[in-house]
Structures are given as structure tokens and as C-alpha cells.
Design a protein around this motif. Structure first.
Motif, PDB file in Angstrom:
ATOM      1  N   GLU A   4      -1.654 -32.434  20.465  1.00  0.00           N
ATOM      2  CA  GLU A   4      -2.268 -31.353  21.232  1.00  0.00           C
ATOM      3  C   GLU A   4      -1.418 -31.063  22.464  1.00  0.00           C
ATOM      4  OE1 GLU A   4      -5.043 -29.578  20.461  1.00  0.00           O
ATOM      5  OE2 GLU A   4      -5.035 -30.676  18.578  1.00  0.00           O
ATOM      6  N   PRO A   5      -1.318 -29.793  22.894  1.00  0.00           N
ATOM      7  CA  PRO A   5      -0.621 -29.517  24.153  1.00  0.00           C
ATOM      8  C   PRO A   5      -1.307 -30.269  25.294  1.00  0.00           C
ATOM      9  CG  PRO A   5      -0.979 -27.479  22.946  1.00  0.00           C
ATOM     10  CD  PRO A   5      -1.768 -28.560  22.240  1.00  0.00           C
ATOM     11  N   SER A   6      -0.507 -30.971  26.105  1.00  0.00           N
ATOM     12  CA  SER A   6      -1.086 -31.757  27.186  1.00  0.00           C
ATOM     13  C   SER A   6      -0.510 -31.410  28.556  1.00  0.00           C
ATOM     14  CB  SER A   6      -0.877 -33.252  26.929  1.00  0.00           C
ATOM     15  OG  SER A   6       0.500 -33.567  26.922  1.00  0.00           O
ATOM     16  N   PHE A   8       2.485 -28.477  30.676  1.00  0.00           N
ATOM     17  CA  PHE A   8       3.531 -27.460  30.599  1.00  0.00           C
ATOM     18  C   PHE A   8       4.336 -27.503  31.880  1.00  0.00           C
ATOM     19  CE2 PHE A   8      -0.030 -25.326  32.570  1.00  0.00           C
ATOM     20  CZ  PHE A   8       0.542 -24.597  33.606  1.00  0.00           C
ATOM     21  N   THR A  46      -5.426 -27.489  31.360  1.00  0.00           N
ATOM     22  CA  THR A  46      -4.155 -28.186  31.197  1.00  0.00           C
ATOM     23  C   THR A  46      -3.418 -28.246  32.524  1.00  0.00           C
ATOM     24  OG1 THR A  46      -3.998 -27.309  28.949  1.00  0.00           O
ATOM     25  CG2 THR A  46      -2.003 -28.244  29.873  1.00  0.00           C
ATOM     26  N   ASP A  60       8.236 -24.814  29.292  1.00  0.00           N
ATOM     27  CA  ASP A  60       8.256 -25.864  28.276  1.00  0.00           C
ATOM     28  C   ASP A  60       6.836 -26.348  28.040  1.00  0.00           C
ATOM     29  OD1 ASP A  60      11.104 -26.152  27.852  1.00  0.00           O
ATOM     30  OD2 ASP A  60      11.221 -27.085  29.823  1.00  0.00           O
ATOM     31  N   VAL A  61       6.494 -26.535  26.777  1.00  0.00           N
ATOM     32  CA  VAL A  61       5.189 -27.087  26.401  1.00  0.00           C
ATOM     33  C   VAL A  61       5.414 -28.525  25.942  1.00  0.00           C
ATOM     34  CG1 VAL A  61       3.215 -26.890  24.847  1.00  0.00           C
ATOM     35  CG2 VAL A  61       4.329 -24.834  25.707  1.00  0.00           C
ATOM     36  N   PHE A  63       3.673 -31.881  24.120  1.00  0.00           N
ATOM     37  CA  PHE A  63       2.613 -32.258  23.197  1.00  0.00           C
ATOM     38  C   PHE A  63       2.302 -33.745  23.354  1.00  0.00           C
ATOM     39  CE2 PHE A  63       4.851 -28.634  21.423  1.00  0.00           C
ATOM     40  CZ  PHE A  63       3.800 -27.761  21.222  1.00  0.00           C
ATOM     41  N   SER A  64       1.026 -34.061  23.397  1.00  0.00           N
ATOM     42  CA  SER A  64       0.570 -35.427  23.584  1.00  0.00           C
ATOM     43  C   SER A  64       0.821 -36.266  22.336  1.00  0.00           C
ATOM     44  CB  SER A  64      -0.931 -35.411  23.900  1.00  0.00           C
ATOM     45  OG  SER A  64      -1.407 -36.713  24.079  1.00  0.00           O
ATOM     46  N   PHE A 106      11.041 -28.234  23.147  1.00  0.00           N
ATOM     47  CA  PHE A 106       9.655 -28.627  23.415  1.00  0.00           C
ATOM     48  C   PHE A 106       9.687 -30.003  24.057  1.00  0.00           C
ATOM     49  CE2 PHE A 106      10.622 -30.408  19.318  1.00  0.00           C
ATOM     50  CZ  PHE A 106       9.942 -31.613  19.261  1.00  0.00           C
ATOM     51  N   HIS A 109       4.790 -35.928  25.378  1.00  0.00           N
ATOM     52  CA  HIS A 109       4.153 -36.532  26.545  1.00  0.00           C
ATOM     53  C   HIS A 109       3.221 -37.644  26.094  1.00  0.00           C
ATOM     54  CE1 HIS A 109       0.776 -36.194  29.705  1.00  0.00           C
ATOM     55  NE2 HIS A 109       1.710 -36.952  30.211  1.00  0.00           N
TER      56      HIS A 109
END
Length: 114
Positions: A4-6, A8, A46, A60-61, A63-64, A106, A109
Motif C-alpha cells: 500500500e502507498p505509505s 510520498f 498519508t 516519488d511514491v 510502498f509499504s 518508486f 518503505h
């Protein structure tokens, strides 16, 4: 891994200008961090970072992932590129910048242990 995105991160030449733009557009709150006009970004869902003096304007995104070392290894095995993970940052965790097998940037994280 669910990824999941965590987090940015926004890199811009002028952080003060970016805070004015994104603050008015998206109602984000900025908290001072580091030097100059750098900040961490508070949104309803977020957390983000904003840094300046970056000639490569980008967002930049990250991801967890539960195991950043394993995820970096997987990126490389799948034909992508990955920097070695950064050391633990208190209250934030560890991260690494990556590129997929087509060159798309990307981040990964690993949040801090609870």
C-alpha cells in the motif's frame, strides 16, 4: 507483500513556492524539517516530505513492505534496480529508491517497528 502507498516525497527547486501551491490546492499542512524550507507534509491519510534545491522535479511514491531487505532483493530478481535500504530513521523507518524493469522510479518503505 501488499504494498500500500505509505509515503510520498516531492522534490522541487523552491519548497516555499511548493508549500504555497499545494497548501492552497490540497489544504495540506506543512511542518518544518531539516534545513531551509524543507517540511514534512500532513494530509488526512498519508504522510509526505517536501525538499527543495532539487533540479529533478518529481513526486516519488513509497510502498509499504514488511521486510525492506527482502523487497529490495525481489526488485533486483525481477529485473529492476534498487538502492540499498537507508538506515532506520527514528519514527519513520527505512526506505529505498527503486526502478522497475522499465525504468519507472518508486520507493519502498518499511515502517518502524510498533
Amino acid at each position: 507483500m501488499h504494498g500500500e502507498p505509505s509515503f510520498f516525497e516531492i522534490g522541487v527547486p523552491d519548497a516555499k513556492r511548493a508549500k504555497a501551491f499545494y497548501g492552497r490546492l490540497l489544504a495540506w499542512t506543512f511542518h518544518p524539517m531539516g534545513e531551509g524550507d524543507q517540511a514534512w507534509v500532513e494530509t488526512p491519510t498519508t504522510r509526505g516530505g517536501l525538499h527543495d534545491q532539487d533540479s529533478e522535479c518529481r513526486i516519488d511514491v513509497f510502498f509499504s513492505v514488511p521486510d525492506i531487505d527482502g523487497a529490495v532483493t525481489a526488485v533486483r530478481e525481477l529485473g529492476g534496480q534498487a538502492e540499498d535500504p537507508r538506515p532506520e530513521e527514528p519514527g519513520f523507518g527505512r526506505f529505498a529508491f527503486c526502478q522497475d524493469d522499465q525504468g519507472v522510479r518508486f520507493g519502498l518503505h518499511q515502517p518502524p517497528a510498533a
